[in-house]
Scaffold this motif. Structure first.
Motif, mmCIF file in Angstrom:
data_model
loop_
_atom_site.group_PDB
_atom_site.id
_atom_site.type_symbol
_atom_site.label_atom_id
_atom_site.label_comp_id
_atom_site.label_asym_id
_atom_site.label_seq_id
_atom_site.Cartn_x
_atom_site.Cartn_y
_atom_site.Cartn_z
ATOM 1 N N ILE A 25 0.833 -1.209 0.000
ATOM 2 C CA ILE A 25 0.000 0.000 0.000
ATOM 3 C C ILE A 25 0.866 1.257 0.000
ATOM 4 N N ASP A 26 1.929 1.249 0.803
ATOM 5 C CA ASP A 26 2.835 2.410 0.860
ATOM 6 C C ASP A 26 3.497 2.661 -0.495
ATOM 7 N N LEU A 27 3.904 1.588 -1.162
ATOM 8 C CA LEU A 27 4.519 1.724 -2.492
ATOM 9 C C LEU A 27 3.510 2.275 -3.496
ATOM 10 N N LEU A 28 2.280 1.767 -3.452
ATOM 11 C CA LEU A 28 1.239 2.243 -4.366
ATOM 12 C C LEU A 28 0.894 3.701 -4.104
ATOM 13 N N ASN A 29 0.956 4.109 -2.837
ATOM 14 C CA ASN A 29 0.586 5.480 -2.494
ATOM 15 C C ASN A 29 1.574 6.525 -2.995
ATOM 16 N N ILE A 30 2.825 6.120 -3.247
ATOM 17 C CA ILE A 30 3.772 7.108 -3.780
ATOM 18 C C ILE A 30 3.744 7.137 -5.308
ATOM 19 N N GLY A 31 2.937 6.274 -5.915
ATOM 20 C CA GLY A 31 2.804 6.238 -7.375
ATOM 21 C C GLY A 31 2.361 4.866 -7.805
ATOM 22 N N GLY A 32 1.235 4.795 -8.499
ATOM 23 C CA GLY A 32 0.782 3.490 -8.955
ATOM 24 C C GLY A 32 -0.561 3.064 -8.398
ATOM 25 N N ARG A 33 -1.197 3.936 -7.588
ATOM 26 C CA ARG A 33 -2.514 3.581 -7.062
ATOM 27 C C ARG A 33 -3.470 3.267 -8.209
ATOM 28 N N GLY A 34 -4.187 2.168 -8.053
ATOM 29 C CA GLY A 34 -5.191 1.811 -9.046
ATOM 30 C C GLY A 34 -4.688 0.934 -10.174
ATOM 31 N N HIS A 35 -3.383 0.812 -10.323
ATOM 32 C CA HIS A 35 -2.868 0.077 -11.481
ATOM 33 C C HIS A 35 -2.894 -1.436 -11.237
ATOM 34 N N THR A 36 -1.807 -2.004 -10.790
ATOM 35 C CA THR A 36 -1.665 -3.458 -10.731
ATOM 36 C C THR A 36 -0.807 -3.863 -9.552
ATOM 37 N N CYS A 37 -1.076 -5.050 -9.006
ATOM 38 C CA CYS A 37 -0.131 -5.668 -8.078
ATOM 39 C C CYS A 37 -0.030 -7.150 -8.408
ATOM 40 N N SER A 38 1.059 -7.747 -7.957
ATOM 41 C CA SER A 38 1.352 -9.146 -8.261
ATOM 42 C C SER A 38 1.518 -9.915 -6.964
ATOM 43 N N ILE A 39 0.918 -11.116 -6.905
ATOM 44 C CA ILE A 39 1.045 -11.958 -5.717
ATOM 45 C C ILE A 39 1.406 -13.382 -6.149
ATOM 46 N N HIS A 40 2.401 -13.937 -5.489
ATOM 47 C CA HIS A 40 2.767 -15.339 -5.706
ATOM 48 C C HIS A 40 2.463 -16.074 -4.408
ATOM 49 N N THR A 41 1.487 -16.971 -4.448
ATOM 50 C CA THR A 41 1.036 -17.666 -3.255
ATOM 51 C C THR A 41 0.245 -18.912 -3.639
ATOM 52 N N GLU A 42 0.204 -19.866 -2.731
ATOM 53 C CA GLU A 42 -0.679 -21.023 -2.887
ATOM 54 C C GLU A 42 -1.873 -20.892 -1.943
ATOM 55 N N ASN A 43 -1.944 -19.774 -1.244
ATOM 56 C CA ASN A 43 -3.012 -19.504 -0.272
ATOM 57 C C ASN A 43 -4.105 -18.680 -0.962
#
Length: 496
Positions: free
Chosen positions: A363-381
């Motif tokens: 969230i902190d990274l998105l708040n400095i630029g990138g809000r609303g775009h995309t995020c990536s998650i690698h998980t089996e959960n």
């Protein structure tokens, strides 16, 4: 030639293009679905055939990216986009609800202004041409100043194919005299009906400020979380492939890796096996100065350059097969270079205690630029993936795949697109992958399906009061009014 002369010529070129596009679009509105589909297929085939040549032109002109990767982008923009939209109805009646007796009718917007970025100059041009043609819109492209020739060539391939397939002449245009003034005036031109803006923040803001309907997209600063249940071998391989794809020029490319402390050593080991170079503290300081010589701003000279080239720029020798550079980071902010959107094969890597901390870092990274775009998650959960998807301020959450290619529809079921909306998280009107569906007005013809009895109007109280007063002038008007109001209230309650 003076700058003034160049601007005047560019503005005149733009005005001529808009006039011709409007004349041609008026004729194109009369085309049948069959005619439109024939033209769209011809253009997609022609662009696909020239994918490699256009890729080479783009790299040569801009100095950004990797030729065979840009070829893939051109192929997605032509073949995959075509496959996605080929069966879409865009002419005449496109839908009918028998129960509600509502008929939907498609109508084009008119002439579209397409702003094209330097990072994806040919693929974006092909993409915007196809979705405009499919919806019977005209198109005037404004290329980035550093990518005029390759964008123009991409549009020319499409134009020739379209006209040979029967499209009216003058429907497609690319401005060739690079001028910010001409682009600004294009977006405000009274005969431009929609702006499709893919580019830097300032340009997108200008599109929204033009007074025209506009699809603009925000920047990406994609965080990628490797959660402790992830298949580490696969996750790291995909992250390196994604980040090195076209040297990181896709806005949906991962910018930072967030990894659970429990698996951090394994992740670092896998990164090295996948040709990632981990910068020392001293090398990281040098790279920070290259990434962001001016605090808060990314150096445009690093965009789309290879990992080896970037390392060489700071005097660091890395193996020839190095794909990405990784800097260990703990801080986030506009003045922290590694936490910004770098559009090059440079990763920041954050280590966190658990998923709660990981979510906050994202969230902190998105708040400095990138809000609303995309995020990536690698998980089996799967429960965690869903929880993050619900809570993170992004429009696309890609799971266990390459974000760069997955977000644009290459490895996922998302609509193939080179214009990715960021929703109101990022100040955009839509969170969708923009495609032909977004370039249509839908008119609705609706039959009456319910009979209603319109109630008779209530009589005004004023004549009643005046009538009582006429019979007995000594009565107080306020008292009479009060009595009448109470009687009417009772009648109203009884009628309900």
């Amino acid at each position: 030639m003076s700058t003034l002369d160049k601007d005047l010529l560019a503005i005149q070129e733009m005005r001529d293009a808009v006039i011709r596009a409007n004349i041609a679009q008026a004729a194109y509105m009369q085309y049948s679905q069959q005619q439109v589909d024939h033209i769209v297929k011809a253009v997609a085939d022609a662009a696909f055939k020239e994918a490699e040549r256009l890729a080479n032109m783009a790299v040569q002109e801009t100095g950004m990216g990797v030729p065979n990767h840009k070829k893939m982008k051109n192929e997605v923009a032509s073949r995959d986009v075509y496959e996605d939209i080929k069966d879409l109805k865009t002419v005449g009646v496109v839908g009918f609800d028998r129960m509600k007796k509502v008929t939907e009718i498609a109508s084009p917007f008119g002439v579209i202004a397409g702003i094209v970025p330097t990072t994806n100059p040919t693929s974006t041009a092909i993409f915007k041409t196809l979705i405009s043609l499919k919806t019977r819109n005209g198109l005037v492209l404004s290329p980035h100043p550093y990518a005029v020739e390759c964008t123009k060539e991409a549009l020319e391939i499409c134009r020739v194919a379209a006209e040979e397939a029967g499209a009216p002449e003058g429907l497609l245009h690319c401005l060739t005299l690079s001028s910010m003034e001409a682009t600004q005036q294009l977006m405000k031109h009274p005969d431009i009906h929609l702006i499709l803006a893919t580019g830097g923040g300032a340009l997108v803001k200008a599109a929204y400020s033009s007074g025209k309907p506009a699809y603009g997209v925000g920047p990406g600063n994609v965080p990628a979380y490797i959660e402790k249940s992830a298949n580490i071998f696969k996750a790291v391989r995909q992250l390196v492939q994604s980040k090195s794809f076209d040297n990181g020029t896709i806005c949906a490319t991962e910018q930072s890796i967030i990894v659970d402390k429990a698996i951090a050593e394994q992740v670092l080991s896998e990164l090295k096996k996948n040709n990632a170079y981990i910068l020392s503290d001293e090398e990281k300081v040098k790279m920070e100065k290259l990434i962001s010589p001016v605090p808060g701003k990314v150096n445009p000279q690093i965009v789309g350059k290879s990992a080896a080239c970037l390392a060489d720029s700071i005097g660091v020798t890395v193996p020839e097969d190095t794909k990405v550079l990784v800097g260990m980071e703990t801080m986030i902010g506009k003045n922290i270079p590694f936490s910004l959107e770098k559009l090059s094969p440079i990763f920041a890597l954050y280590t966190v205690e658990d998923s709660t901390e990981a979510k906050q870092v994202m969230i902190d990274l998105l708040n400095i630029g990138g809000r609303g775009h995309t995020c990536s998650i690698h998980t089996e959960n799967t429960a965690l993936a869903e929880q993050f998807s619900v809570e993170l301020p992004v429009s696309r959450i890609v799971i266990n795949t390459l974000s760069s290619i997955g977000a644009v529809g290459g490895t996922t079921g998302l609509a193939p697109s080179f214009t990715l909306g960021c929703g109101t998280f990022g100040g955009n009107i839509t969170s969708d992958n923009i495609t032909a569906r977004h370039l249509l007005n839908i008119k609705r013809m609706a039959y009456g399906i319910k009979d209603v009895e319109v109630p008779k109007p209530k009589f005004l109280t004023k004549p009643v009061v005046e009538n009582i007063k006429a019979q007995d002038p000594s009565l107080d008007t306020a008292v009479v009014q009060q009595i009448v109001d109470q009687v009417l209230k009772q009648i109203t309650l009884q009628n309900k």
